[in-house]
Design an enzyme around this catalytic site. Structure first.
Site, mmCIF file in Angstrom:
data_model
loop_
_atom_site.group_PDB
_atom_site.id
_atom_site.type_symbol
_atom_site.label_atom_id
_atom_site.label_comp_id
_atom_site.label_asym_id
_atom_site.label_seq_id
_atom_site.Cartn_x
_atom_site.Cartn_y
_atom_site.Cartn_z
ATOM 1 N N ASP A 12 -2.797 4.731 -2.310
ATOM 2 C CA ASP A 12 -3.761 5.334 -1.400
ATOM 3 C C ASP A 12 -4.140 6.770 -1.784
ATOM 4 O O ASP A 12 -3.277 7.551 -2.202
ATOM 5 C CB ASP A 12 -3.103 5.352 -0.006
ATOM 6 N N GLU A 63 -6.541 4.006 -5.349
ATOM 7 C CA GLU A 63 -7.768 4.300 -4.594
ATOM 8 C C GLU A 63 -8.225 5.673 -5.056
ATOM 9 O O GLU A 63 -7.573 6.671 -4.776
ATOM 10 C CB GLU A 63 -7.495 4.317 -3.089
ATOM 11 N N HIS A 96 -11.094 -1.997 4.306
ATOM 12 C CA HIS A 96 -10.895 -1.637 5.710
ATOM 13 C C HIS A 96 -11.537 -0.307 6.103
ATOM 14 O O HIS A 96 -11.434 0.091 7.256
ATOM 15 C CB HIS A 96 -9.382 -1.587 5.988
ATOM 16 N N ASP A 97 -12.141 0.394 5.145
ATOM 17 C CA ASP A 97 -12.782 1.686 5.438
ATOM 18 C C ASP A 97 -14.303 1.599 5.373
ATOM 19 O O ASP A 97 -14.983 2.616 5.556
ATOM 20 C CB ASP A 97 -12.361 2.737 4.382
ATOM 21 N N ASP A 112 0.860 -1.175 0.000
ATOM 22 C CA ASP A 112 0.000 0.000 0.000
ATOM 23 C C ASP A 112 0.907 1.239 0.000
ATOM 24 O O ASP A 112 1.708 1.408 0.917
ATOM 25 C CB ASP A 112 -0.841 -0.041 1.290
HETATM 26 C C1 GLC Z 1 -7.343 5.902 2.463
HETATM 27 C C2 GLC Z 1 -7.242 4.689 3.368
HETATM 28 C C3 GLC Z 1 -7.760 5.047 4.737
HETATM 29 C C4 GLC Z 1 -6.900 6.160 5.298
HETATM 30 C C5 GLC Z 1 -6.833 7.321 4.330
HETATM 31 C C6 GLC Z 1 -5.721 8.239 4.699
HETATM 32 O O1 GLC Z 1 -8.631 6.287 2.225
HETATM 33 O O2 GLC Z 1 -7.933 3.629 2.799
HETATM 34 O O3 GLC Z 1 -7.784 3.963 5.617
HETATM 35 O O4 GLC Z 1 -7.417 6.584 6.521
HETATM 36 O O5 GLC Z 1 -6.580 6.943 3.003
HETATM 37 O O6 GLC Z 1 -4.498 7.659 4.375
#
Ligand code: GLC
Length: 587
Positions: A235, A291, A364-365, A133
């Site tokens: 990310d 993402e 995970h979010d 990641d």
């Molecule tokens: C992304 C991750 C999340 C994190 C955020 C800040 O959205 O998936 O878990 O809190 O980025 O890095």
């Protein structure tokens, strides 16, 4: 009687799958003729691990890398060809590792670099690749880069983060609200300036305009490539390019506006990403998945495919249906099945000719999918199987999030103090500011909290579900006696067994890997249906998302053979509540 039914259902499923394997084999050649050969990551599934919650081997209550190695065979059994590892780098853990203090090391909480190397090697023996990641929009405020940057306006890293003077009245440079709540600017006494953070104040945004910053980030990614990783999940990538720093129209009682609305996918971002691709990913046998919350299906042709910047992007149209009005939890919107289908269809269509997409319903979010996408009161096990059927038959690479394959569901702890997730605490405060009572605010937390997805993995019926011998960092879900890896592995009707059957089915059916996608019944509010076709061979998925029986229109099943059914034998034209079927046709 129940036992007999179970045995019968098992034999019946096995016979059906077997019939399909035979007919599918004959289309393999046609598939090869018609399609470009698929890459390794297009023909497998990816399993996402939240290492903190996966398996603890030291008794400290936190999962670790040796714990992942211990369970690699489990993942192999599930057919995973890659593991997306959420961050394991050194971090103060304000956002559980998404605040990185050193990009090229392993946090002692998770083990050592030797453990990591062993993970890559052990996974490779099982034909599984490790995907890292990359959190490159921001670092931790404890990162040496930021520590130096904040010292003065003239130090060598002074321009590595986003620093701005206060407005003449001393207030923040803009009225942007960070994604976790409160202003996106924090004052730094040492520099006498504000710095920008899209997320928590401990996660300052890096300045991508500075070529030295970009080079340092590329080198960090190359460090992991040299270790043999199989790809990257990148990310929060839509936030790396900042627009002009101007106030926006407030969207909440706090007088602030969401930073997401102001900065996501700012023009010019693709130039950065093309450079990133050229310097780091190009020509390597890996995959990248960005993402990309805020990137729309219409943007996908420029983001993925031959001329795009990543192999895939997580596009969130289908995940954000309850949050159409922005990312504020206390303003959830109602949505209908037709909207979920339209959102998924949009992604599928946008990547039809050029490009590929990840298929995902959890991470995970996000809330657990059985609570997210089905009516209240839905049987969790049936709902989990229904979603699995969609996940493993759509076009794209399926991403399974830990516990999804066991049918995990949300938790609902009584007070905000029980929650660890930083965004849950921020959103709870926003709800109170907006005039909701503490009880109402907790309802939003129960539905949306990221802790729903972060409870420890449930391996068996032992203490703490076999996750740790110590005190788990987050409580284990109280359903662990029935929902756990060991029990489900031996139960042929479990969610886990359904996943395994689907994985096997996908492996033996080229139509599910390379076939085209066609939406069916777009206006139906009960049934989710689509076809996957290669040459003259077609598979049709039909799933009842409602708690009422649903009649399958004649034209959908006429002349087709039923090959998989989550509920076992039933009435030909009626889908039971939450039932999932796959039909086959040779035209
Ligand atoms: C992304 C991750 C999340 C994190 C955020 C800040 O959205 O998936 O878990 O809190 O980025 O890095």
């Amino acid at each position: 009687m129940k036992k007999f039914m179970k045995r019968f259902a098992k034999k019946w499923c096995a016979a059906l799958s077997c019939a399909c394997v035979l007919s599918a084999a004959s289309v393999t050649l046609a598939e090869e003729r018609e399609h470009k050969p698929l890459k390794w990551w297009q023909t497998t599934s990816v399993y996402q691990i939240y290492p903190r919650s996966f398996a603890d081997t030291t008794g400290d209550g936190f999962g670790d890398i040796p714990g992942i190695i211990r369970h690699l065979d489990y993942l192999r059994r599930l057919g995973a060809g890659a593991i997306w590892l959420t961050p394991v780098y050194p971090s103060p853990m304000v956002d559980n590792g998404y605040d990185i203090s050193d990009y090229t090391a392993i946090d002692p909480l998770y083990g050592t670099m030797e453990d990591f190397d062993r993970l890559v090697a052990e996974a490779k023996k099982r034909d599984i690749r490790i995907v890292m990641d990359l959190v490159f929009n921001h670092s931790s405020d404890k990162n040496a880069w930021f520590q130096e940057s904040k010292k003065s306006r003239t130090n060598p890293k002074a321009d590595w983060y986003i620093w701005r003077d206060a407005k003449p009245d001393g207030s923040e440079p803009t009225n942007w609200r960070s994604i976790f709540g409160d202003s996106a600017w924090t004052w730094c006494e040492e520099r006498g300036q504000y710095y920008l953070h899209t997320f928590a104040p401990q996660q300052p945004d890096l300045n991508w305009e500075n070529p030295e910053v970009r080079r340092a980030l590329y080198d960090a990614a190359i460090f992991w490539l040299d270790k043999g990783v199989g790809g990257f999940r990148i990310d929060a990538i839509p936030y790396i390019k900042k627009p002009a720093f101007r106030d926006g129209v407030p969207d909440g009682e706090d007088g602030l506006v969401s930073i997401h609305a102001m900065t996501a996918n700012t023009p010019g971002i693709l130039a950065f990403l093309h450079e990133f691709k050229k310097e780091v990913f190009a020509g390597r046998d890996i995959f990248t998945v960005g993402e990309a919350n805020g990137v729309q299906p219409k943007d996908l042709p420029r983001w993925v495919g031959e001329d795009g910047v990543f192999d895939m992007v997580f596009e969130f149209g289908h995940m954000n249906l309850s949050l159409k009005n922005g990312e504020i939890w206390c303003r959830p919107t109602e949505w209908k099945l037709t909207e979920l289908k339209a959102a998924i269809n949009a992604t599928q269509e946008a990547t039809r000719e050029n490009g590929w997409c990840p298929v995902f319903f959890e991470n995970h979010d996000q809330p657990r999918c059985v609570d997210h996408f089905f009516p209240e009161g839905a049987d969790r096990e049936k709902a989990a199987k229904a979603m699995a059927t969609i996940l493993l038959t759509l076009r794209g690479t399926p991403f399974i999030y830990e516990g999804q394959e066991l049918g995990f569901s949300n938790v609902a702890w009584p007070s905000i103090g029980d929650y660890n997730d930083i965004s849950s605490r921020g959103q709870y405060e926003i709800a109170l500011n907006e005039g909701f009572s503490p009880k109402e605010a907790m309802k939003f937390v129960h539905f949306f909290s990221r802790d729903n997805a972060r409870t420890p993995m449930q391996w068996n019926t032992g203490d703490n579900a076999g996750f740790t011998t110590g005190k788990p960092w987050l409580p284990v879900h109280d359903d662990y006696a029935v929902q756990n890896g060991e029990v489900e592995m031996w139960d042929e009707n479990s969610v886990f067994s359904w996943y395994r059957q689907l994985v096997e089915f996908r492996r033996s059916h080229p139509a599910l890997r390379a076939g085209s996608y066609q939406e069916l019944l777009p206006n139906d509010e009960q049934i989710f249906a689509f076809a996957r076709t290669v040459s003259s061979y077609q598979l049709v998925t039909v799933v009842n998302f409602s708690l009422e029986p649903a009649k399958i229109p004649e034209e959908i099943i006429a002349g087709k053979t039923l090959v998989m059914d989550s509920e076992g034998p039933g009435e030909t034209a009626i889908l039971r509540p939450l039932e999932a079927r796959i039909y086959q046709a040779v035209r």
